[in-house]
Design an enzyme around this catalytic site. Structure first.
Site, short mmCIF file in Angstrom:
data_model
loop_
_atom_site.label_atom_id
_atom_site.label_comp_id
_atom_site.label_asym_id
_atom_site.label_seq_id
_atom_site.Cartn_x
_atom_site.Cartn_y
_atom_site.Cartn_z
N ARG A 286 0.83 -1.22 0.00
CA ARG A 286 0.00 0.00 0.00
C ARG A 286 0.86 1.27 0.00
NH1 ARG A 286 -3.10 -3.57 -0.79
NH2 ARG A 286 -5.27 -3.72 -0.15
N SER B 237 -11.04 -0.84 2.54
CA SER B 237 -10.35 -0.95 3.83
C SER B 237 -10.02 0.44 4.34
CB SER B 237 -9.05 -1.72 3.68
OG SER B 237 -9.27 -3.03 3.26
N GLU C 108 -5.76 3.88 5.64
CA GLU C 108 -5.28 3.63 4.28
C GLU C 108 -5.68 4.77 3.34
OE1 GLU C 108 -7.08 1.00 1.24
OE2 GLU C 108 -5.49 -0.36 1.84
N1 EPU Z 1 -11.23 -10.76 9.60
C1 EPU Z 1 -11.90 -10.61 10.80
N2 EPU Z 1 -13.05 -9.88 10.81
C2 EPU Z 1 -13.57 -9.32 9.68
C3 EPU Z 1 -12.90 -9.48 8.46
C4 EPU Z 1 -11.72 -10.21 8.45
O1 EPU Z 1 -11.48 -11.08 11.83
O2 EPU Z 1 -14.61 -8.64 9.78
C5 EPU Z 1 -9.95 -11.48 9.61
C6 EPU Z 1 -10.04 -12.89 9.17
O3 EPU Z 1 -9.24 -13.65 10.01
C7 EPU Z 1 -9.43 -12.90 7.79
C8 EPU Z 1 -8.43 -11.78 7.87
O4 EPU Z 1 -9.03 -10.84 8.77
O5 EPU Z 1 -8.81 -14.11 7.53
C9 EPU Z 1 -8.16 -11.11 6.55
O6 EPU Z 1 -9.37 -10.64 5.98
P1 EPU Z 1 -9.52 -10.37 4.43
O7 EPU Z 1 -9.15 -11.59 3.65
O8 EPU Z 1 -10.85 -9.78 4.17
O9 EPU Z 1 -8.35 -9.34 4.12
P2 EPU Z 1 -7.94 -7.97 4.82
O10 EPU Z 1 -6.54 -8.13 5.26
O11 EPU Z 1 -8.93 -7.52 5.81
C10 EPU Z 1 -6.90 -7.02 2.63
C11 EPU Z 1 -6.93 -5.73 1.87
C12 EPU Z 1 -8.19 -5.62 1.04
C13 EPU Z 1 -8.23 -6.80 0.07
C14 EPU Z 1 -8.19 -8.10 0.90
C15 EPU Z 1 -8.11 -9.33 0.02
C16 EPU Z 1 -5.69 -4.15 3.23
C17 EPU Z 1 -5.75 -2.96 4.13
N3 EPU Z 1 -6.86 -4.62 2.80
O12 EPU Z 1 -7.98 -6.98 3.55
O13 EPU Z 1 -8.10 -4.44 0.27
O14 EPU Z 1 -9.38 -6.79 -0.74
O15 EPU Z 1 -7.02 -8.11 1.73
O16 EPU Z 1 -6.82 -9.44 -0.47
O17 EPU Z 1 -4.59 -4.61 2.91
C18 EPU Z 1 -8.65 -2.13 0.27
O18 EPU Z 1 -7.43 -1.92 0.30
O19 EPU Z 1 -9.49 -1.19 0.22
C19 EPU Z 1 -9.12 -3.50 0.32
C20 EPU Z 1 -10.42 -3.82 0.38
#
Ligand code: EPU
Length: 351
Positions: free
Chosen positions: A172, A246, A343
């Site tokens: 990012r 995010s 972000e």
């Molecule tokens: N999780 C929770 N609660 C929730 C959602 C997720 O506990 O409400 C935990 C779960 O354990 C899950 C982990 O968080 O396994 C990761 O969740 P997710 O796969 O949704 O990924 P993220 O790390 O929350 C990142 C990016 C997203 C991108 C997804 C998929 C960042 C800040 N965000 O989210 O990007 O779509 O991975 O790769 O790096 C964005 O940047 O706007 C965005 C949506």
């Protein structure tokens, strides 16, 4: 010269930005410049807009929060060409103007039998914004596919081409984020593959493919469809519920701190950081543990489907959303001792 419009641009004074940010919050700009030809930029910065004036470059408005009005000029590129720049046989270089809608571009590449961007399907925003925060999702970051970035350098008043290596892509992050008043991205060139090499390791992709009835090696368009399904399920559609994806970056911390936290919270998800001595935590998980998912204060809230997404239920102001974000970050810090940072770019206030 007519200030209200010129060759390749259109100026609106005292412009409303409510429909130009996906949070859908009220905001105005003293001057909004819609640019339909990037060649107009030297003229604009040489005459109509003095270089000293602060300029915010707006893409799809999907990665910013207007906590107040834009302090100076807001500039949006409406350039929309996509072209094959170079055919190298197994790979091709495709060039897209900054104003092209990102998801339309991903679909264009898939429609032309080119792969490499399928995991980044349905990310809101424009091509020009993609390298700024090095958009990433489902195990892929755009920086891996950027060949070069063309930009107007406001400091030197000339067009420049930056090879991918010069863009300092990281999680990012990029050179452009660190010099927000310098470069205006005008076009991006991507290196894409003719032969598809699927990347399916991110949690949920193979399940989604299975649910689609796909067995064996999927096609790139099928991976894109799987990603689209996951995103639709987890992330609220900004057209229906204002949000900027995010709101917080996943924090990167030292290994020793991650180990200490794991001793107290064995269920905490931990991912590899940038190097061997760092770890990336899930901001969503940390926020979820603090009980924020689905929380609502008036019209400012946290999505019920994903703890990392702040939402505007209707009439929330940018300041109300920012205040909620501060309280979320404070509670995560109090419980886990980890600082989380926004972000999206915050305009009109400091974090
Ligand atoms: N999780 C929770 N609660 C929730 C959602 C997720 O506990 O409400 C935990 C779960 O354990 C899950 C982990 O968080 O396994 C990761 O969740 P997710 O796969 O949704 O990924 P993220 O790390 O929350 C990142 C990016 C997203 C991108 C997804 C998929 C960042 C800040 N965000 O989210 O990007 O779509 O991975 O790769 O790096 C964005 O940047 O706007 C965005 C949506």
């Amino acid at each position: 010269m007519n200030l209200a419009s010129g060759s390749g641009y259109r100026i609106t004074e005292n412009a409303r930005l409510d429909a130009r940010n996906t949070f859908g919050v009220r905001a105005k700009a003293p001057m909004l410049v819609d640019v339909s030809d990037a060649q107009a930029l030297p003229e604009l910065f040489g005459y109509a807009m003095p270089r000293a004036a602060s300029t915010l470059v707006l893409g799809g408005g999907s990665n910013l929060l207007f906590a107040g009005d834009a302090p100076g000029v807001v500039l949006a590129l409406e350039t929309r060409r996509i072209a094959l720049a170079e055919d190298r046989g197994e790979t091709v270089i495709v060039r897209a103007d900054a104003g092209v809608v990102w998801h339309d571009f991903v679909l264009w590449t898939l429609g032309h039998g080119l792969s490499g961007l399928e995991n980044l399907a349905l990310i809101p925003g424009t091509v020009g914004a993609a390298p700024i925060q090095n958009i990433g999702a489902y195990g892929m970051e755009v920086g891996e596919r950027v060949h070069a970035v063309d930009a107007f350098d406001r400091l030197d008043g000339r067009f420049v081409r930056l090879a991918a290596e010069a863009c300092a892509f990281a999680y990012r992050d990029s050179l452009f984020k660190h010099a927000p008043d310098r470069y205006i991205v005008t076009a991006v060139e991507f290196v894409l593959d003719r032969a598809f090499q699927p990347r399916l390791a991110y949690a949920g992709i193979t399940d989604a493919l299975q649910a689609m009835g796909i067995e064996g090696t999927p096609r790139a368009s099928q991976v894109a469809e799987a990603v689209i399904r996951i995103r639709r399920r987890k992330l609220p559609d900004p057209a229906l519920l204002g949000n900027a994806g995010s709101f917080f970056k996943n924090p990167i911390i030292a290994c020793a701190q991650a180990d200490a936290l794991l001793a107290d919270f064995p269920a905490m998800p931990v991912f590899r950081g940038a190097g061997d001595d760092s770890r990336k935590l899930s901001a969503a998980w940390l926020i979820d543990q603090c009980g924020w998912k689905g929380h609502r204060d008036g019209d400012a809230g946290v999505a019920a489907s994903h703890a990392l997404v702040l939402v505007n239920h209707g009439q929330a102001t940018g300041m109300q959303l920012l205040d909620l974000a501060h309280r979320i970050a404070a509670s995560v810090h109090a419980r886990f001792g980890v600082a989380i940072e926004p972000e999206p770019r915050i305009v009109g206030a400091a974090w």
